[in-house]
Design a protein around this motif. Structure first.
Motif, PDB file in Angstrom:
ATOM      1  N   VAL A 697       5.358   9.972  12.392  1.00  0.00           N
ATOM      2  CA  VAL A 697       4.696   8.734  11.985  1.00  0.00           C
ATOM      3  C   VAL A 697       4.348   7.908  13.217  1.00  0.00           C
ATOM      4  CG1 VAL A 697       6.887   7.514  11.677  1.00  0.00           C
ATOM      5  CG2 VAL A 697       4.846   6.707  10.487  1.00  0.00           C
ATOM      6  N   LYS A 698       3.194   7.246  13.149  1.00  0.00           N
ATOM      7  CA  LYS A 698       2.738   6.370  14.229  1.00  0.00           C
ATOM      8  C   LYS A 698       2.356   5.020  13.645  1.00  0.00           C
ATOM      9  CE  LYS A 698      -0.955   5.893  17.722  1.00  0.00           C
ATOM     10  NZ  LYS A 698      -2.139   6.553  18.320  1.00  0.00           N
ATOM     11  N   ILE A 699       2.854   3.943  14.253  1.00  0.00           N
ATOM     12  CA  ILE A 699       2.477   2.585  13.872  1.00  0.00           C
ATOM     13  C   ILE A 699       1.687   2.005  15.025  1.00  0.00           C
ATOM     14  CG2 ILE A 699       3.294   0.304  13.228  1.00  0.00           C
ATOM     15  CD1 ILE A 699       5.697   3.098  12.838  1.00  0.00           C
ATOM     16  N   ALA A 700       0.542   1.370  14.716  1.00  0.00           N
ATOM     17  CA  ALA A 700      -0.330   0.880  15.776  1.00  0.00           C
ATOM     18  C   ALA A 700      -1.108  -0.338  15.304  1.00  0.00           C
ATOM     19  CB  ALA A 700      -1.299   1.982  16.224  1.00  0.00           C
ATOM     20  N   ASN A 701      -1.700  -1.038  16.263  1.00  0.00           N
ATOM     21  CA  ASN A 701      -2.670  -2.094  15.963  1.00  0.00           C
ATOM     22  C   ASN A 701      -3.757  -2.051  17.022  1.00  0.00           C
ATOM     23  OD1 ASN A 701      -0.551  -3.616  17.806  1.00  0.00           O
ATOM     24  ND2 ASN A 701      -2.486  -4.740  17.950  1.00  0.00           N
ATOM     25  N   THR A 702      -4.930  -2.533  16.692  1.00  0.00           N
ATOM     26  CA  THR A 702      -6.051  -2.521  17.638  1.00  0.00           C
ATOM     27  C   THR A 702      -6.815  -3.838  17.680  1.00  0.00           C
ATOM     28  OG1 THR A 702      -7.499  -1.597  15.932  1.00  0.00           O
ATOM     29  CG2 THR A 702      -6.413  -0.033  17.414  1.00  0.00           C
ATOM     30  N   GLY A 703      -6.537  -4.760  16.765  1.00  0.00           N
ATOM     31  CA  GLY A 703      -7.348  -5.958  16.632  1.00  0.00           C
ATOM     32  C   GLY A 703      -6.748  -7.189  17.274  1.00  0.00           C
ATOM     33  N   LEU A 704      -7.592  -8.222  17.422  1.00  0.00           N
ATOM     34  CA  LEU A 704      -7.159  -9.505  17.941  1.00  0.00           C
ATOM     35  C   LEU A 704      -6.137 -10.155  17.019  1.00  0.00           C
ATOM     36  CD1 LEU A 704     -10.493 -11.125  19.189  1.00  0.00           C
ATOM     37  CD2 LEU A 704      -8.481 -10.680  20.598  1.00  0.00           C
ATOM     38  N   ASN A 705      -5.203 -10.872  17.615  1.00  0.00           N
ATOM     39  CA  ASN A 705      -4.228 -11.701  16.894  1.00  0.00           C
ATOM     40  C   ASN A 705      -3.281 -10.892  16.014  1.00  0.00           C
ATOM     41  OD1 ASN A 705      -5.477 -14.127  17.919  1.00  0.00           O
ATOM     42  ND2 ASN A 705      -7.084 -13.812  16.386  1.00  0.00           N
ATOM     43  N   GLU A 706      -3.234  -9.592  16.209  1.00  0.00           N
ATOM     44  CA  GLU A 706      -2.355  -8.759  15.390  1.00  0.00           C
ATOM     45  C   GLU A 706      -1.002  -8.587  16.076  1.00  0.00           C
ATOM     46  OE1 GLU A 706      -5.682  -5.989  13.116  1.00  0.00           O
ATOM     47  OE2 GLU A 706      -4.570  -5.172  14.818  1.00  0.00           O
ATOM     48  N   THR A 707       0.052  -8.646  15.278  1.00  0.00           N
ATOM     49  CA  THR A 707       1.394  -8.361  15.773  1.00  0.00           C
ATOM     50  C   THR A 707       2.237  -7.874  14.612  1.00  0.00           C
ATOM     51  OG1 THR A 707       3.238  -9.200  17.090  1.00  0.00           O
ATOM     52  CG2 THR A 707       2.324 -10.686  15.427  1.00  0.00           C
ATOM     53  N   TRP A 708       3.319  -7.165  14.929  1.00  0.00           N
ATOM     54  CA  TRP A 708       4.138  -6.583  13.874  1.00  0.00           C
ATOM     55  C   TRP A 708       5.526  -6.235  14.409  1.00  0.00           C
ATOM     56  CZ3 TRP A 708       5.531  -1.867  15.766  1.00  0.00           C
ATOM     57  CH2 TRP A 708       4.653  -1.258  16.673  1.00  0.00           C
ATOM     58  N   ARG A 709       6.432  -6.144  13.462  1.00  0.00           N
ATOM     59  CA  ARG A 709       7.766  -5.612  13.725  1.00  0.00           C
ATOM     60  C   ARG A 709       8.119  -4.694  12.573  1.00  0.00           C
ATOM     61  NH1 ARG A 709      13.582  -8.527  13.657  1.00  0.00           N
ATOM     62  NH2 ARG A 709      14.793  -6.791  14.497  1.00  0.00           N
ATOM     63  N   TYR A 710       8.377  -3.433  12.900  1.00  0.00           N
ATOM     64  CA  TYR A 710       8.566  -2.421  11.857  1.00  0.00           C
ATOM     65  C   TYR A 710      10.021  -2.352  11.413  1.00  0.00           C
ATOM     66  CZ  TYR A 710       7.528   1.765   9.188  1.00  0.00           C
ATOM     67  OH  TYR A 710       7.350   2.661   8.160  1.00  0.00           O
ATOM     68  N   GLY A 711      10.207  -1.802  10.202  1.00  0.00           N
ATOM     69  CA  GLY A 711      11.545  -1.631   9.651  1.00  0.00           C
ATOM     70  C   GLY A 711      11.903  -0.162   9.536  1.00  0.00           C
ATOM     71  N   THR A 712      11.823   0.405   8.336  1.00  0.00           N
ATOM     72  CA  THR A 712      12.158   1.812   8.115  1.00  0.00           C
ATOM     73  C   THR A 712      11.004   2.515   7.432  1.00  0.00           C
ATOM     74  OG1 THR A 712      13.195   1.282   5.986  1.00  0.00           O
ATOM     75  CG2 THR A 712      14.621   1.343   7.930  1.00  0.00           C
ATOM     76  N   PHE A 713      11.001   3.854   7.528  1.00  0.00           N
ATOM     77  CA  PHE A 713       9.954   4.666   6.909  1.00  0.00           C
ATOM     78  C   PHE A 713      10.542   5.392   5.703  1.00  0.00           C
ATOM     79  CE2 PHE A 713       7.320   8.609   6.731  1.00  0.00           C
ATOM     80  CZ  PHE A 713       6.120   7.997   6.442  1.00  0.00           C
ATOM     81  N   ARG A 714       9.992   5.099   4.533  1.00  0.00           N
ATOM     82  CA  ARG A 714      10.408   5.760   3.298  1.00  0.00           C
ATOM     83  C   ARG A 714       9.206   6.458   2.692  1.00  0.00           C
ATOM     84  NH1 ARG A 714      13.497   1.078   3.452  1.00  0.00           N
ATOM     85  NH2 ARG A 714      15.724   1.365   2.997  1.00  0.00           N
ATOM     86  N   PHE A 715       9.418   7.705   2.243  1.00  0.00           N
ATOM     87  CA  PHE A 715       8.292   8.460   1.714  1.00  0.00           C
ATOM     88  C   PHE A 715       8.742   9.354   0.556  1.00  0.00           C
ATOM     89  CE2 PHE A 715      10.424  11.025   4.731  1.00  0.00           C
ATOM     90  CZ  PHE A 715      10.113  12.356   4.523  1.00  0.00           C
ATOM     91  N   ASP A 716       7.780   9.732  -0.248  1.00  0.00           N
ATOM     92  CA  ASP A 716       7.992  10.611  -1.403  1.00  0.00           C
ATOM     93  C   ASP A 716       7.619  12.025  -0.961  1.00  0.00           C
ATOM     94  OD1 ASP A 716       8.078  11.930  -3.808  1.00  0.00           O
ATOM     95  OD2 ASP A 716       7.055  10.354  -4.940  1.00  0.00           O
TER      96      ASP A 716
END
Length: 723
Positions: A697-716
């Motif tokens: 899995v990859k988490i990313a951003n490319t746009g202005l004013n974007e920010t994030w803090r990830y938690g956990t990855f859950r999937f079916d």
């Protein structure tokens, strides 16, 4: 099926394959880990805006301090100037080369040309790229020249070429309007102190400059060179440059470590080139790379193992007074309390040795240390790079030991030269190229105890060590990271091979031939120590490796900062960025070559804010190792992922999640058919069609004013056959 959680540990793991690193993050950029979770780092904004925001040269050290009235300053030493940042503006305090003044020089001009030849009465001892100004200009003849005294007095120029040992050429901002003057008028030459080359260089032949080797005549590539035998763009035998001013009509140029001969030159190109001469190898070179003219005498080879150190500084404060030492050079002082201080130049410090590797102040007891300095004060030929000299207590101008002062000397014995030093809680850590020593104040009669605390733990470069959280951290000269917290120990590091070697595909290992420009800094706000370094294909800083000492995790990235100061005086960290192909705007230097420094305040907002207030996005990402189904053996079955549930602690704007799927470890992973998936703060679940034996899995951003803090990855996920 029920949702499954994929546990991913904090930090990067680049020591293993992506599959072997299951359950960890393996790659990323512009991210950090906090409480075990990945997040995008904060933004940065230029501290100086407008037309005077691009500082000349590449910054090699920065120091912040306050005066006795609480005013805050940042000193920045580049290869061109010494400058002060104060309340949103730069101030030029570069010392003049007072023992190399020339009196009674004159000018020669040509109608319609901006080039002016300055002829001195004796050898000027200057080099191409040096900065000069003038005083007492006058007696110019009209109509031979349209220039007046005001065109020269207190105006800065960069030397373009050196026709003879008694002449040099400068570029005026306007062309000559007179008929042309020959050896006309009179003016006094006032050079800036020279601080050394921009980059770490090889020595060639029997020396450099006029003795054969690097001449100091430079230009930049106007178009890339490929790793072949052709010219610009991979065809022909012509290389395009921004200028060939000062180039001979035939000769040899050097681009990085490749030597190229040529048989002709026009205003903006050289022709008849032959790549990879004199035993060098052809290589690819980017647009804007520096080109230097090279010469050789007799049969001397142009290949050498001798490395010439780049311009470098050690900056510190003795009380409120700035102490600035040019690497292997002089020590200057600047007093912010003096009248008109911000328009007053730094001067050679009274009583200071005249040639030292660096200086450092022992704050607790008020002694100044000169490291790698002169055994006879005032005689630079006596410099011993393993010799230490410290001043009398409370007197930074007295270095001669007597029975009634605390000045002293010490000779180190493990190594060939002192590389650097860093202040600890109540000690100085002094590094040679092979060992580290502890200097601690003990009082009379010995003043200092200086003892070796480790061998085979030398320092990589002058600024490759930093004190943080009660310990000294440094990058080792032969690879690896170390710390001292009472004892010296190696730091376990899961990105070590990536940083120190290029053995594996994708490794961006350090360029050991540019080790002296490595810079370490601390970000107290996030318990991080970072080392900024040049990768193997670069002679400028373009990579960073970061250790979070609170969480004991490592990250790597492409943040390129030539210096860094933590949030000790100012509320946020300060850092400098070098831009190779942009001309500086401060101070105003006529004929200046490209290459400027931008001063940024970090951890501010979510974007990069440039000197013209233009904002650009910071594209951050983090990628996990590959995971597999544990059904009848690891990876025996393909997995089918039908949906996943995004889990962000915080998110502003959009984030993209990509699920990479793969059949075998040696295959190339591909994005799932519907990805990447755009996630917002309101996204509850995402339906997918991902099928593969392995997934990441990859988490990313490319746009202005974007920010994030990830938690956990859950999937079916469910098993989906063996092929």
């Amino acid at each position: 099926m029920a949702l499954s959680k994929v546990p991913i540990a904090a930090g990067f793991n680049k020591q293993f394959t992506s599959l072997e690193a299951k359950g960890t993050w393996v790659d990323g950029d512009f991210v950090r880990f906090r409480y075990g979770a990945p997040e995008k780092i904060g933004g940065w904004e230029s501290l100086v805006k407008g037309s005077k925001a691009l500082l000349a040269g590449v910054s090699r050290d920065m120091h912040v301090w306050t005066d006795l009235d609480g005013r805050k300053y940042a000193a920045i030493g580049t290869d061109k100037v010494l400058a002060i940042y104060y309340e949103g503006a730069f101030y030029d305090i570069t010392p003049l080369w007072t023992d190399n003044y020339s009196v009674g020089a004159n000018i020669t001009t040509v109608n319609g040309s901006q080039s002016v030849t300055i002829t001195t009465t004796s050898a000027h001892n200057l080099e191409v790229g040096n900065i000069v100004t003038f005083a007492n200009a006058g007696s110019f003849t009209s109509p031979d020249t349209g220039y007046t005294a005001s065109d020269f007095n207190s105006v800065l120029f960069e030397i373009q070429s050196l026709p003879t040992a008694k002449s040099f050429i400068i570029t005026m901002p306007t062309a000559e309007t007179g008929t042309g003057a020959t050896n006309d008028g009179t003016l006094d030459v006032r050079p800036y102190e020279p601080f050394g080359p921009t980059n770490q260089l090889y020595g060639y032949g029997w020396g450099t400059g006029s003795m054969g080797g690097g001449t100091g005549v430079t230009a930049t590539l106007n178009g890339a060179l490929l790793n072949d035998n052709f010219g610009t763009g991979g065809s022909g035998t012509t290389i395009n440059l921004n200028s060939t001013t000062g180039f001979p009509t035939t000769g040899i140029i050097k681009v990085n470590n490749e030597l190229i001969s040529y048989t002709g030159a026009s205003a903006t190109s050289i022709t008849g080139i032959t790549r990879g001469v004199n035993g060098t190898s052809t290589a690819a070179h980017s647009d804007g790379e520096t080109v230097e003219v090279y010469t050789a005498w007799g049969s001397a080879s142009l290949i050498s193992g001798v490395v010439l150190d780049p311009a470098n500084w050690s900056l510190d404060n003795y009380g409120q007074i700035l102490l600035a030492t040019n690497h292997n050079g002089k020590t200057f002082t600047w007093d912010p309390s003096s009248s008109g201080a911000l328009t007053t130049r730094a001067v050679i410090g009274s009583g200071q040795p005249t040639k030292s590797v660096m200086t450092v102040v022992s704050d607790r007891d008020r002694h100044v240390f000169h490291l790698g300095t002169e055994t006879t004060i005032g005689n630079p030929t006596t410099q011993d790079k393993m010799f230490i000299r410290f001043s009398d207590q409370e007197d930074m101008s007295d270095y001669t030991p007597t029975s009634v002062n605390t000045a002293g000397t010490f000779q180190l014995d493990d190594g060939t030269r002192i590389v650097g030093s860093v202040k600890g809680k109540d000690y100085l850590m002094i590094f040679t190229d092979t060992a580290c020593y502890l200097a601690q104040f003990v009082g009379p009669p010995f003043t200092f105890s200086i003892r070796k605390v480790a061998s085979n733990a030398g320092l990589l470069g002058q600024h490759a060590a930093v004190y943080a959280n009660g310990a000294v951290f440094w990058m080792g000269r032969t690879g690896g990271f170390f710390m001292y917290d009472g004892t010296v120990k190696a730091l376990p590091c899961l990105v070590e091979d990536f940083v120190f070697s290029t053995d594996a595909a994708g490794d961006l290992g350090i360029n050991y031939d540019s080790n002296e420009i490595v810079y370490a800094g601390i970000n107290e706000l996030f318990s991080e120590v970072s080392w900024f370094y040049p990768s193997a294909t670069s002679n400028t800083i373009n990579r960073v490796v970061t250790y979070n000492f609170a969480e004991n995790v490592w990250t790597t990235g492409s943040l390129d900062r030539t210096t860094w100061e933590g949030s000790t005086v100012y509320q946020k960290p300060f850092a400098t960025d070098f831009i190779n192909n942009v001309a500086p705007t401060f101070p105003t230097i006529n004929g200046t070559s490209n290459g400027c420094t931008v001063l940024y305040e970090h951890e501010k907002g979510n974007n990069q804010v440039y000197v013209d207030s233009t904002e650009s996005a910071i594209a951050a990402y983090v990628t996990s190792g590959e995971f597999e189904l544990d059904v009848e053996g690891n990876g025996e079955y393909f997995m089918s992922i039908s949906r996943f549930v995004p889990d962000f602690k915080s998110i502003t704007g959009n984030a993209d999640i990509t699920i990479y799927i793969n059949k075998y470890p040696q295959s190339t992973a591909q994005s799932s058919p519907l990805g990447p998936f755009t996630i917002t703060s309101t996204t509850e679940k995402v339906d997918t069609r991902a099928r593969g034996r392995l997934a990441a899995v990859k988490i990313a951003n490319t746009g202005l004013n974007e920010t994030w803090r990830y938690g956990t990855f859950r999937f079916d996920v469910r098993p989906d056959g063996r092929r």
